[in-house]
Design a protein around this motif. Sequence first.
Motif, PDB file in Angstrom:
ATOM      1  N   GLY A  16       0.763  -1.230   0.000  1.00 55.56           N
ATOM      2  CA  GLY A  16       0.000   0.000   0.000  1.00 55.56           C
ATOM      3  C   GLY A  16       0.798   1.287   0.000  1.00 55.56           C
ATOM      4  N   HIS A  17       2.109   1.225  -0.296  1.00 62.40           N
ATOM      5  CA  HIS A  17       2.947   2.424  -0.270  1.00 62.40           C
ATOM      6  C   HIS A  17       3.150   2.984  -1.680  1.00 62.40           C
ATOM      7  CE1 HIS A  17       3.690   1.530   3.896  1.00 62.40           C
ATOM      8  NE2 HIS A  17       4.172   0.335   3.584  1.00 62.40           N
ATOM      9  N   GLN A  18       3.472   4.269  -1.753  1.00 64.75           N
ATOM     10  CA  GLN A  18       3.811   4.917  -3.018  1.00 64.75           C
ATOM     11  C   GLN A  18       5.318   4.806  -3.224  1.00 64.75           C
ATOM     12  OE1 GLN A  18       2.238   8.878  -2.106  1.00 64.75           O
ATOM     13  NE2 GLN A  18       0.643   8.537  -3.626  1.00 64.75           N
ATOM     14  N   VAL A  19       5.728   4.430  -4.419  1.00 71.04           N
ATOM     15  CA  VAL A  19       7.149   4.179  -4.671  1.00 71.04           C
ATOM     16  C   VAL A  19       7.596   4.891  -5.944  1.00 71.04           C
ATOM     17  CG1 VAL A  19       8.897   2.427  -5.158  1.00 71.04           C
ATOM     18  CG2 VAL A  19       7.079   1.942  -3.517  1.00 71.04           C
ATOM     19  N   LEU A  20       8.767   5.517  -5.850  1.00 68.58           N
ATOM     20  CA  LEU A  20       9.436   6.119  -7.001  1.00 68.58           C
ATOM     21  C   LEU A  20      10.757   5.398  -7.214  1.00 68.58           C
ATOM     22  CD1 LEU A  20      10.022   8.332  -9.140  1.00 68.58           C
ATOM     23  CD2 LEU A  20      11.000   9.702  -7.265  1.00 68.58           C
ATOM     24  N   LEU A  21      10.962   4.877  -8.418  1.00 68.20           N
ATOM     25  CA  LEU A  21      12.218   4.215  -8.784  1.00 68.20           C
ATOM     26  C   LEU A  21      13.061   5.169  -9.625  1.00 68.20           C
ATOM     27  CD1 LEU A  21      10.838   0.684  -9.604  1.00 68.20           C
ATOM     28  CD2 LEU A  21      12.765   1.084  -8.078  1.00 68.20           C
ATOM     29  N   ILE A  22      14.342   5.320  -9.250  1.00 65.02           N
ATOM     30  CA  ILE A  22      15.247   6.240  -9.937  1.00 65.02           C
ATOM     31  C   ILE A  22      16.456   5.458 -10.447  1.00 65.02           C
ATOM     32  CG2 ILE A  22      16.575   8.385  -9.737  1.00 65.02           C
ATOM     33  CD1 ILE A  22      15.026   8.912  -7.105  1.00 65.02           C
ATOM     34  N   ASP A  23      16.814   5.667 -11.709  1.00 63.78           N
ATOM     35  CA  ASP A  23      18.019   5.036 -12.247  1.00 63.78           C
ATOM     36  C   ASP A  23      18.527   5.865 -13.417  1.00 63.78           C
ATOM     37  OD1 ASP A  23      19.031   1.784 -11.867  1.00 63.78           O
ATOM     38  OD2 ASP A  23      19.903   3.010 -13.475  1.00 63.78           O
ATOM     39  N   LYS A  24      19.844   5.928 -13.564  1.00 59.11           N
ATOM     40  CA  LYS A  24      20.440   6.719 -14.642  1.00 59.11           C
ATOM     41  C   LYS A  24      20.636   5.926 -15.927  1.00 59.11           C
ATOM     42  CE  LYS A  24      25.280   5.902 -13.349  1.00 59.11           C
ATOM     43  NZ  LYS A  24      26.557   6.544 -12.940  1.00 59.11           N
ATOM     44  N   ALA A  25      20.459   4.605 -15.860  1.00 56.54           N
ATOM     45  CA  ALA A  25      20.660   3.751 -17.034  1.00 56.54           C
ATOM     46  C   ALA A  25      19.327   3.520 -17.738  1.00 56.54           C
ATOM     47  CB  ALA A  25      21.271   2.417 -16.626  1.00 56.54           C
ATOM     48  N   PRO A  26      19.197   3.963 -18.980  1.00 53.10           N
ATOM     49  CA  PRO A  26      17.935   3.757 -19.698  1.00 53.10           C
ATOM     50  C   PRO A  26      17.492   2.298 -19.743  1.00 53.10           C
ATOM     51  CG  PRO A  26      19.336   5.289 -20.894  1.00 53.10           C
ATOM     52  CD  PRO A  26      20.173   4.732 -19.785  1.00 53.10           C
ATOM     53  N   VAL A  27      18.463   1.383 -19.800  1.00 49.19           N
ATOM     54  CA  VAL A  27      18.117  -0.033 -19.885  1.00 49.19           C
ATOM     55  C   VAL A  27      17.421  -0.523 -18.615  1.00 49.19           C
ATOM     56  CG1 VAL A  27      20.321  -0.868 -18.944  1.00 49.19           C
ATOM     57  CG2 VAL A  27      19.034  -2.291 -20.561  1.00 49.19           C
ATOM     58  N   SER A  28      17.620   0.204 -17.502  1.00 52.13           N
ATOM     59  CA  SER A  28      17.003  -0.204 -16.236  1.00 52.13           C
ATOM     60  C   SER A  28      15.586   0.339 -16.058  1.00 52.13           C
ATOM     61  CB  SER A  28      17.872   0.258 -15.058  1.00 52.13           C
ATOM     62  OG  SER A  28      19.130  -0.378 -15.064  1.00 52.13           O
ATOM     63  N   ILE A  29      15.199   1.277 -16.892  1.00 52.80           N
ATOM     64  CA  ILE A  29      13.864   1.856 -16.780  1.00 52.80           C
ATOM     65  C   ILE A  29      12.881   0.927 -17.481  1.00 52.80           C
ATOM     66  CG2 ILE A  29      12.427   3.859 -17.258  1.00 52.80           C
ATOM     67  CD1 ILE A  29      14.658   4.343 -15.217  1.00 52.80           C
ATOM     68  N   LYS A  30      12.192   0.142 -16.685  1.00 52.58           N
ATOM     69  CA  LYS A  30      11.282  -0.878 -17.206  1.00 52.58           C
ATOM     70  C   LYS A  30       9.940  -0.779 -16.483  1.00 52.58           C
ATOM     71  CE  LYS A  30      15.129  -4.023 -18.244  1.00 52.58           C
ATOM     72  NZ  LYS A  30      15.761  -5.331 -17.975  1.00 52.58           N
ATOM     73  N   PRO A  31       9.154   0.221 -16.818  1.00 53.52           N
ATOM     74  CA  PRO A  31       7.874   0.425 -16.117  1.00 53.52           C
ATOM     75  C   PRO A  31       6.944  -0.779 -16.156  1.00 53.52           C
ATOM     76  CG  PRO A  31       8.429   2.335 -17.449  1.00 53.52           C
ATOM     77  CD  PRO A  31       9.401   1.265 -17.821  1.00 53.52           C
ATOM     78  N   GLU A  32       7.072  -1.603 -17.191  1.00 53.99           N
ATOM     79  CA  GLU A  32       6.200  -2.772 -17.268  1.00 53.99           C
ATOM     80  C   GLU A  32       6.495  -3.793 -16.174  1.00 53.99           C
ATOM     81  OE1 GLU A  32       9.882  -3.720 -19.630  1.00 53.99           O
ATOM     82  OE2 GLU A  32       8.567  -1.972 -19.365  1.00 53.99           O
ATOM     83  N   ARG A  33       7.699  -3.736 -15.609  1.00 52.89           N
ATOM     84  CA  ARG A  33       8.057  -4.679 -14.534  1.00 52.89           C
ATOM     85  C   ARG A  33       7.351  -4.318 -13.221  1.00 52.89           C
ATOM     86  NH1 ARG A  33      12.936  -7.491 -15.522  1.00 52.89           N
ATOM     87  NH2 ARG A  33      13.004  -7.960 -17.763  1.00 52.89           N
ATOM     88  N   VAL A  34       7.230  -3.024 -12.954  1.00 54.73           N
ATOM     89  CA  VAL A  34       6.528  -2.564 -11.743  1.00 54.73           C
ATOM     90  C   VAL A  34       5.591  -1.435 -12.188  1.00 54.73           C
ATOM     91  CG1 VAL A  34       6.769  -1.868  -9.331  1.00 54.73           C
ATOM     92  CG2 VAL A  34       8.674  -3.025 -10.468  1.00 54.73           C
ATOM     93  N   PRO A  35       4.463  -1.777 -12.792  1.00 53.48           N
ATOM     94  CA  PRO A  35       3.624  -0.771 -13.434  1.00 53.48           C
ATOM     95  C   PRO A  35       3.010   0.255 -12.494  1.00 53.48           C
ATOM     96  CG  PRO A  35       2.542  -2.929 -13.388  1.00 53.48           C
ATOM     97  CD  PRO A  35       3.945  -3.146 -12.953  1.00 53.48           C
ATOM     98  N   ASP A  36       2.880  -0.067 -11.224  1.00 54.26           N
ATOM     99  CA  ASP A  36       2.253   0.868 -10.284  1.00 54.26           C
ATOM    100  C   ASP A  36       3.249   1.824  -9.644  1.00 54.26           C
ATOM    101  OD1 ASP A  36      -0.333  -0.140 -10.665  1.00 54.26           O
ATOM    102  OD2 ASP A  36       0.053  -1.789  -9.259  1.00 54.26           O
ATOM    103  N   ALA A  37       4.516   1.709  -9.999  1.00 57.74           N
ATOM    104  CA  ALA A  37       5.530   2.617  -9.448  1.00 57.74           C
ATOM    105  C   ALA A  37       5.685   3.835 -10.352  1.00 57.74           C
ATOM    106  CB  ALA A  37       6.865   1.902  -9.317  1.00 57.74           C
TER     107      ALA A  37
END
Length: 224
Positions: A23-44
Amino acid sequence: MRVAIAGAGAVGRSVAAELIENGHQVLLIDKAPVSIKPERVPDAEWLLADCCELSSLSEARLEACDVVIAATGDDKANLVVSLLAKTEFGVPRTVGRVNHPDNEWLFTEAWGVDVNVSTPRIMSALVEEAVAVGDIVRLFTFRQGNANLVELTLPDDSPYVGTPTGLIPFPENCALVTILRDGQVYTPDGEQPIESGDELLFVASAAVEADLERLLAPSRHPSE
């Protein structure tokens, strides 16, 4: 609770998914474009940025976060994130991932780290916890309280086998919080006796750990 996680690799994504499920709100931060995968954690929420840059953390609105988790694979980056989160944005709670055990000593309040998580230490503690009897096994360190979560498996020859917890003279700065027995969790209420083979979980200062061993397992830890 709003949580920012620096590092969107496998570890960061797994933590994010667990927190979102709770039930928490989460922001994921990464500088590598290859690591940005919103489909893996769609609610983040996702942010492509260098978490070691002050401007990036401002863009992430770290001041609105309750917790920042530095979970990158680079210990230097995790220290920088923790320090900036604490000193520049006043984040109440920071958690730092330790990748190399030789760097664990750096992950302290001096670098803005409230809690450090060392995978090698956790793995060794789990192994010790499984096989050690009569010895204190340190499971977790509470940085702000200068205390540890420790475990001791009560040996057969302990003088306190069968004794109610309220009658055991535990050292000061030590609290018995849980008794694990036969897959069950028991809350020590003063009348609950401890038995041979019980796994006893304490919150205790490091200074009294040896006293606790000598109290509960004197044959294995004779007084000097």
